[in-house]
Design a protein around this motif. Structure first.
Motif, PDB file in Angstrom:
ATOM      1  N   SER A 115     -13.865  10.512   0.951  1.00  0.00           N
ATOM      2  CA  SER A 115     -12.814   9.662   1.507  1.00  0.00           C
ATOM      3  C   SER A 115     -12.192  10.282   2.750  1.00  0.00           C
ATOM      4  CB  SER A 115     -11.742   9.398   0.448  1.00  0.00           C
ATOM      5  OG  SER A 115     -11.159  10.618  -0.006  1.00  0.00           O
ATOM      6  N   VAL A 116     -11.903  11.587   2.703  1.00  0.00           N
ATOM      7  CA  VAL A 116     -11.345  12.252   3.878  1.00  0.00           C
ATOM      8  C   VAL A 116     -12.346  12.208   5.033  1.00  0.00           C
ATOM      9  CG1 VAL A 116     -10.541  14.452   4.800  1.00  0.00           C
ATOM     10  CG2 VAL A 116      -9.818  13.728   2.548  1.00  0.00           C
ATOM     11  N   THR A 117     -13.621  12.451   4.730  1.00  0.00           N
ATOM     12  CA  THR A 117     -14.645  12.385   5.771  1.00  0.00           C
ATOM     13  C   THR A 117     -14.761  10.985   6.342  1.00  0.00           C
ATOM     14  OG1 THR A 117     -15.875  14.169   4.681  1.00  0.00           O
ATOM     15  CG2 THR A 117     -17.070  12.831   6.279  1.00  0.00           C
ATOM     16  N   ALA A 180       5.727   7.211   3.249  1.00  0.00           N
ATOM     17  CA  ALA A 180       5.109   7.870   2.101  1.00  0.00           C
ATOM     18  C   ALA A 180       6.039   8.940   1.542  1.00  0.00           C
ATOM     19  CB  ALA A 180       3.782   8.508   2.517  1.00  0.00           C
ATOM     20  N   PRO A 181       6.040   9.129   0.215  1.00  0.00           N
ATOM     21  CA  PRO A 181       6.911  10.162  -0.363  1.00  0.00           C
ATOM     22  C   PRO A 181       6.477  11.565   0.001  1.00  0.00           C
ATOM     23  CG  PRO A 181       5.492   9.202  -2.041  1.00  0.00           C
ATOM     24  CD  PRO A 181       5.301   8.375  -0.816  1.00  0.00           C
ATOM     25  N   VAL A 182       5.174  11.745   0.249  1.00  0.00           N
ATOM     26  CA  VAL A 182       4.627  13.060   0.600  1.00  0.00           C
ATOM     27  C   VAL A 182       3.798  12.898   1.866  1.00  0.00           C
ATOM     28  CG1 VAL A 182       3.195  14.992  -0.140  1.00  0.00           C
ATOM     29  CG2 VAL A 182       4.583  13.755  -1.817  1.00  0.00           C
ATOM     30  N   GLY A 183       3.986  13.795   2.804  1.00  0.00           N
ATOM     31  CA  GLY A 183       3.266  13.682   4.064  1.00  0.00           C
ATOM     32  C   GLY A 183       1.881  14.279   4.062  1.00  0.00           C
ATOM     33  N   VAL A 184       1.593  15.198   3.135  1.00  0.00           N
ATOM     34  CA  VAL A 184       0.254  15.792   3.047  1.00  0.00           C
ATOM     35  C   VAL A 184      -0.572  14.918   2.102  1.00  0.00           C
ATOM     36  CG1 VAL A 184       0.768  18.156   3.688  1.00  0.00           C
ATOM     37  CG2 VAL A 184       1.274  17.412   1.384  1.00  0.00           C
ATOM     38  N   HIS A 273      -6.546   6.101  -4.377  1.00  0.00           N
ATOM     39  CA  HIS A 273      -6.525   4.638  -4.399  1.00  0.00           C
ATOM     40  C   HIS A 273      -5.906   4.062  -3.132  1.00  0.00           C
ATOM     41  CE1 HIS A 273      -6.829   5.707  -8.726  1.00  0.00           C
ATOM     42  NE2 HIS A 273      -7.607   4.639  -8.772  1.00  0.00           N
ATOM     43  N   SER A 274      -5.322   4.897  -2.290  1.00  0.00           N
ATOM     44  CA  SER A 274      -4.780   4.455  -1.016  1.00  0.00           C
ATOM     45  C   SER A 274      -4.802   5.619  -0.045  1.00  0.00           C
ATOM     46  CB  SER A 274      -3.345   3.930  -1.184  1.00  0.00           C
ATOM     47  OG  SER A 274      -2.442   5.006  -1.408  1.00  0.00           O
ATOM     48  N   LEU A 275      -4.522   5.323   1.211  1.00  0.00           N
ATOM     49  CA  LEU A 275      -4.518   6.360   2.237  1.00  0.00           C
ATOM     50  C   LEU A 275      -3.370   7.336   2.076  1.00  0.00           C
ATOM     51  CD1 LEU A 275      -5.395   4.254   5.416  1.00  0.00           C
ATOM     52  CD2 LEU A 275      -6.902   5.799   4.156  1.00  0.00           C
TER      53      LEU A 275
END
Length: 331
Positions: A115-117, A180-184, A273-275
């Motif tokens: 997914s990251v790729t 988003a709650p978390v940026g990483v 399940h999401s970006l």
């Protein structure tokens, strides 16, 4: 008189065919022996040929040696009682240090890697190829040289620095733009990998476009094609092998990256399940846990088996790329 002129013409033709007094076969008159080289020259030539041959074979040898080393360390765990290959490949549960129920599932790690790729390539390919087209076909000479220097500097930035950028800068931008709650997370890691892959795609893509003969461009312009029509109709088909190689090298850069994704993706073992979900990749998992796993333990060997899995994924990508390039050439 006529016979004298004919003889003079024949002599002129013979001297043109055999310049500098050369006889038939291009050899000088009176010399029927090929010049001999010294033993030192012959020995150096054979030594150079042997060195080139060894260099070519050594590439294959080193790849096989790396695979053998990784698989040798991983092989004993395949016969362990508590290890199951199906669980390793298709389970999302990764609990290697559990005292009651050890689980070595890498499906979530594999999906995180892919997914990251995928996000990185979806962002890097349009920007990379667009920048390669601009540098090759549209910008002036001074601007081209400046952009090349900047691209080379981007390619020289260490991956750990990109990881710091993702952890401290891009994470805040991601939170501000998406809420988003978390940026990483997956999006953050994909953007960082895209920035790391773009310089490779631009450099190789620009070289592929520059390798197209200028006669192609001149013929297209002579037929009334615009700059963009020349790029789309002429340059892309002519340089498709090189452009495809640029994209695939960008994919390899994204798949094999470790430190940047370790710092920028959140390092959470879960199926995204999401970006905006945090993920963990195969490479980041190996880097984070190999130093803490006891040498010779099942955890240690499973990490090497994870490396073998990553090696096979890279091999499949390269094999598919080779098939794609061959299919493009046949067309």
């Amino acid at each position: 008189m006529a016979s004298d002129r004919a003889s003079d013409a024949a002599a002129t033709l013979m001297s043109a065919a055999h310049p500098l007094g050369a006889g038939p076969g291009g050899r000088p008159h009176g010399s029927g022996v090929r010049p001999q080289r010294s033993l030192l020259e012959v020995g150096l030539e054979k030594l150079l040929e042997a060195a080139i041959r060894v260099a070519g074979v050594s590439a294959i040898f080193f790849v096989l040696a790396i695979f053998f080393f990784i698989f040798r360390e991983a092989a004993p765990v395949l016969f362990a009682r508590e290890f199951h290959l199906s669980e390793f490949l298709f389970s999302t549960q990764w609990y290697p240090t559990s005292t009651s129920n050890v689980r070595y599932g890498t499906l979530a790690l594999t999906l995180g890697t892919l997914s990251v790729t995928g996000v990185a390539i979806a962002l890097a390919v349009p920007f990379g190829l667009g920048a390669a087209i601009y540098v090759s076909e549209f910008c002036g000479s001074k601007t081209r040289e400046t952009l090349k220097i900047v691209i080379e500097l981007l390619a020289a930035i260490p991956s750990v620095v990109w990881g710091f950028i993702g952890l401290t800068v891009m994470s805040r931008i991601t939170i501000a733009l998406t809420g988003a709650p978390v940026g990483v997370n997956l999006l953050n890691g994909g953007v960082i990998l895209a920035l790391m892959s773009v310089p490779i795609i631009v450099s190789i893509g620009e070289d592929a476009l520059k390798a197209v003969p200028d006669s192609y461009r001149e013929a297209a312009l002579a037929m009334g094609a615009t700059k963009w029509q020349t790029v789309y109709r002429v340059l892309f088909p002519a340089a498709r092998n090189g452009l495809l190689a640029a994209v695939l090298l960008g994919v390899g850069r994204a798949v094999g990256e470790t430190m940047a994704v370790l710092m920028a993706t959140g390092h959470a073992v879960q199926v995204p399940h999401s970006l905006l979900d945090s993920v963990r990749t195969l490479t980041a998992n190996i880097a984070a846990e190999l130093g803490e796993a006891p040498a010779g333990s099942n955890h240690y060997r499973v990490l090497f088996l994870t490396g073998t899995l990553l090696f096979l994924i890279t091999f499949v990508v390269n094999f598919a790329a080779d098939l794609a390039i061959r299919g493009v050439r046949k067309r």
